[in-house]
Design a protein around this motif. Structure first.
Motif, PDB file in Angstrom:
ATOM      1  N   ASP A 174       0.837  -1.193   0.000  1.00 54.60           N
ATOM      2  CA  ASP A 174       0.000   0.000   0.000  1.00 54.60           C
ATOM      3  C   ASP A 174       0.878   1.252   0.000  1.00 54.60           C
ATOM      4  O   ASP A 174       2.100   1.176   0.149  1.00 54.60           O
ATOM      5  CB  ASP A 174      -0.982  -0.001   1.176  1.00 54.60           C
ATOM      6  CG  ASP A 174      -0.304   0.017   2.545  1.00 54.60           C
ATOM      7  OD1 ASP A 174       0.812   0.566   2.668  1.00 54.60           O
ATOM      8  OD2 ASP A 174      -0.898  -0.526   3.497  1.00 54.60           O
ATOM      9  N   TYR A 175       0.268   2.401  -0.170  1.00 57.15           N
ATOM     10  CA  TYR A 175       1.043   3.633  -0.317  1.00 57.15           C
ATOM     11  C   TYR A 175       1.830   3.976   0.948  1.00 57.15           C
ATOM     12  O   TYR A 175       2.953   4.489   0.856  1.00 57.15           O
ATOM     13  CB  TYR A 175       0.112   4.797  -0.679  1.00 57.15           C
ATOM     14  CG  TYR A 175      -0.294   4.825  -2.136  1.00 57.15           C
ATOM     15  CD1 TYR A 175       0.625   5.149  -3.129  1.00 57.15           C
ATOM     16  CD2 TYR A 175      -1.591   4.516  -2.514  1.00 57.15           C
ATOM     17  CE1 TYR A 175       0.262   5.171  -4.469  1.00 57.15           C
ATOM     18  CE2 TYR A 175      -1.972   4.539  -3.852  1.00 57.15           C
ATOM     19  CZ  TYR A 175      -1.043   4.865  -4.822  1.00 57.15           C
ATOM     20  OH  TYR A 175      -1.408   4.888  -6.141  1.00 57.15           O
ATOM     21  N   GLN A 259      -6.875   6.362  -5.946  1.00 56.30           N
ATOM     22  CA  GLN A 259      -7.721   6.186  -4.772  1.00 56.30           C
ATOM     23  C   GLN A 259      -8.295   4.775  -4.705  1.00 56.30           C
ATOM     24  O   GLN A 259      -8.376   4.173  -3.627  1.00 56.30           O
ATOM     25  CB  GLN A 259      -8.855   7.217  -4.786  1.00 56.30           C
ATOM     26  CG  GLN A 259      -8.365   8.642  -4.550  1.00 56.30           C
ATOM     27  CD  GLN A 259      -9.504   9.610  -4.315  1.00 56.30           C
ATOM     28  OE1 GLN A 259     -10.392   9.366  -3.512  1.00 56.30           O
ATOM     29  NE2 GLN A 259      -9.482  10.718  -5.029  1.00 56.30           N
ATOM     30  N   ALA A 262      -5.612   2.477  -3.487  1.00 59.47           N
ATOM     31  CA  ALA A 262      -5.415   2.620  -2.045  1.00 59.47           C
ATOM     32  C   ALA A 262      -6.499   1.887  -1.267  1.00 59.47           C
ATOM     33  O   ALA A 262      -6.223   1.240  -0.249  1.00 59.47           O
ATOM     34  CB  ALA A 262      -5.404   4.099  -1.673  1.00 59.47           C
ATOM     35  N   ALA A 267      -0.837  -0.125  -4.413  1.00 58.00           N
ATOM     36  CA  ALA A 267      -0.331   1.166  -4.869  1.00 58.00           C
ATOM     37  C   ALA A 267      -0.036   1.057  -6.353  1.00 58.00           C
ATOM     38  O   ALA A 267       0.325  -0.011  -6.850  1.00 58.00           O
ATOM     39  CB  ALA A 267       0.939   1.557  -4.107  1.00 58.00           C
TER      40      ALA A 267
END
Length: 475
Positions: A174-175, A259, A262, A267
């Motif tokens: 993930d980011y 988005q 996320a 990512a």
């Protein structure tokens, strides 16, 4: 078994505000009023694209939007159009925010862009244009830069149709995890070259389907989707449209897909070159139509090679301006890593008939006659890239430039004029270009050069991993 990215998320329809089916695009203001009154829509984001092509704006109440902002505009700080990717406003821009006391301009909404966001339930988004205190458009705003070139086309009774083919890399991290790892050591969502492959991309199908469905519900039409060469690389292609609408859709797609990734615990990146593998491209398909909707590029007996004379001049203009306008297609230091020789991206100035090794690929016939411009990467601002293509084409048409013979075979292996090899070289070509000043005006030339110099200054002040590894112990 490793879960597929996006599994466990509720179906997209379950996250949308009622009522289904989705509203038409663009959303009529009366529909927005009704949905705001029912509570289905709570926010309207009033935004514009910045120099990087990012969606920047503010959330407002739907009632305030429909009663006031849609007609008067909404104030935003001038620095939004004069910053680098870190939102740092350095001196040298044509619209200097510090000299202007960090004052405001207005974002005047374009109601033709109003849409609901499936990834942000209860929220509508509208894009707009930057307008100064004098009521005139801000000429350096990317959307206005493109509109100025489209107005030149309209003066000839023509309009541009465009489609952008945008690639990105998907990672299983993930980011937040990517940020904490300094974006190193991330796990690509697929393990192999998955160009046109089907089973190899099954693990990311839930997320990709979610992105495609969401974009369809915002007014875009998906034409195709497939894996690409780099591990974790994917491409979703949307149907061509009027050039301005295509660019509007492009920036909404980039923002929304991030988005959605996320929300799925993943990512994705559109940067031109993430590592030593294949980069992310943004090939632009473009054609012209006249006032009657007839194709301007179609073979009408006035040119050779199955093209109209206008198409020949248009392509000749691309060759004449490609070096000078490279900054509009490759705006970052990283952009030129993708354009390096041997990276399966253009590094020369050439055109060819259905030749993917050339930066300008001529394809189609009749109504589908078009160019595919292959220089921009995934980091390109679509408004500036398309503006550059249109301006270069008009440069060739106005001067009736002669188109040389097409490049045959592998352009990568031939002795051809080269694109700028670095951002420094691209800035010098841009600032020294009579064509750039004639097409865009001195303010736009200065503004884009300042943006590039800001990128160069930030890079020059950064100590890289390369330097540490090379010199920490052995230097």
């Amino acid at each position: 078994m490793t879960p597929r990215i996006g599994e466990g998320l509720p179906p997209l329809a379950e996250t949308l505000p009622p009522p289904p089916p989705p509203p038409p695009f663009p959303v009529p203001l009366d529909r927005l009023r009704e949905d705001a009154a029912s509570g289905a829509i709570a926010d309207v984001i009033v935004a514009l694209p910045d120099l990087q092509g990012r969606v920047q704006g503010s959330r407002v109440h739907p009632r305030d939007f429909t009663e006031r902002i849609v007609g008067e505009g909404f104030g935003a700080c001038l620095y939004l159009l004069a910053t680098d990717v870190e939102m740092e406003a350095r001196p040298g821009y044509a619209t200097d925010p510090w000299r202007g006391g960090l004052g405001d301009f207005s974002i005047v909404p374009d109601p033709g862009t109003l849409r609901y966001l499936p990834w942000d339930p209860g929220t509508a988004l509208v894009l707009g244009d930057a307008v100064g205190a004098d009521g005139a458009p801000v000429p350096v705003a990317p959307r206005q830069v493109l509109k100025a070139q489209l107005e030149r086309l309209a003066g000839r009774g023509w309009r541009a149709l465009a489609g952008t083919e945008l690639e990105f890399l998907v990672f299983r991290d993930d980011y937040q995890r990517a940020f904490e790892a300094d974006y190193r050591g991330l796990t690509p969502a697929t393990r192999f070259n998955s160009d046109y492959a089907v089973p190899e991309v099954a693990g990311i199908d839930p997320l990709m389907r979610r992105i495609r469905t969401a974009m369809e519900r915002t007014g875009m039409t998906v034409e195709s989707a497939r894996g690409e060469c780099h591990p974790g690389q994917y491409e979703i292609v949307f149907r061509y449209d009027d050039a301005l609408r295509t660019c509007d859709n492009h920036v909404v797609y980039k923002a929304g897909s991030r988005q959605l990734a996320a929300q799925a615990g993943a990512a994705l990146t559109f940067m031109a070159k993430y590592d030593g593998g294949e980069g992310n491209s943004c090939h632009v398909h473009l054609s012209l139509r006249d006032a009657d909707g007839a194709p301007v590029f179609a073979d009408d007996g006035t040119g050779r090679r199955g093209m109209s004379r206008y198409m020949e001049h248009f392509v000749a203009g691309q060759l004449a301006c490609m070096r000078d306008f490279a900054l509009l297609y490759a705006p970052n230091m990283n952009s030129f890593k993708r354009l390096a020789p041997g990276a399966f991206a253009p590094s020369s100035v050439a055109w060819g008939l259905d030749n993917r090794t050339c930066p300008v690929r001529v394809v189609g016939s009749g109504e589908s006659a078009r160019i595919e411009f292959r220089v921009p990467g995934g980091d390109a601002n679509p408004y500036l890239a398309v503006a550059g293509i249109v301006a270069a084409g008009l440069h060739g048409i106005e001067r009736e430039l002669v188109l040389p013979e097409p490049t045959v075979g592998n352009a990568f292996e031939q002795d051809l004029p080269r694109l700028p090899a670095s951002l420094e070289e691209a800035v010098a070509a841009w600032e020294g270009s009579d064509a750039a000043r004639a097409c865009f005006g001195a303010d736009v030339v200065r503004h884009q050069a300042a943006a590039a110099r800001s990128e160069l200054a930030a890079f020059s002040a950064t100590v890289t991993d390369f330097e540490r590894i090379r010199h920490f112990e052995r230097g």
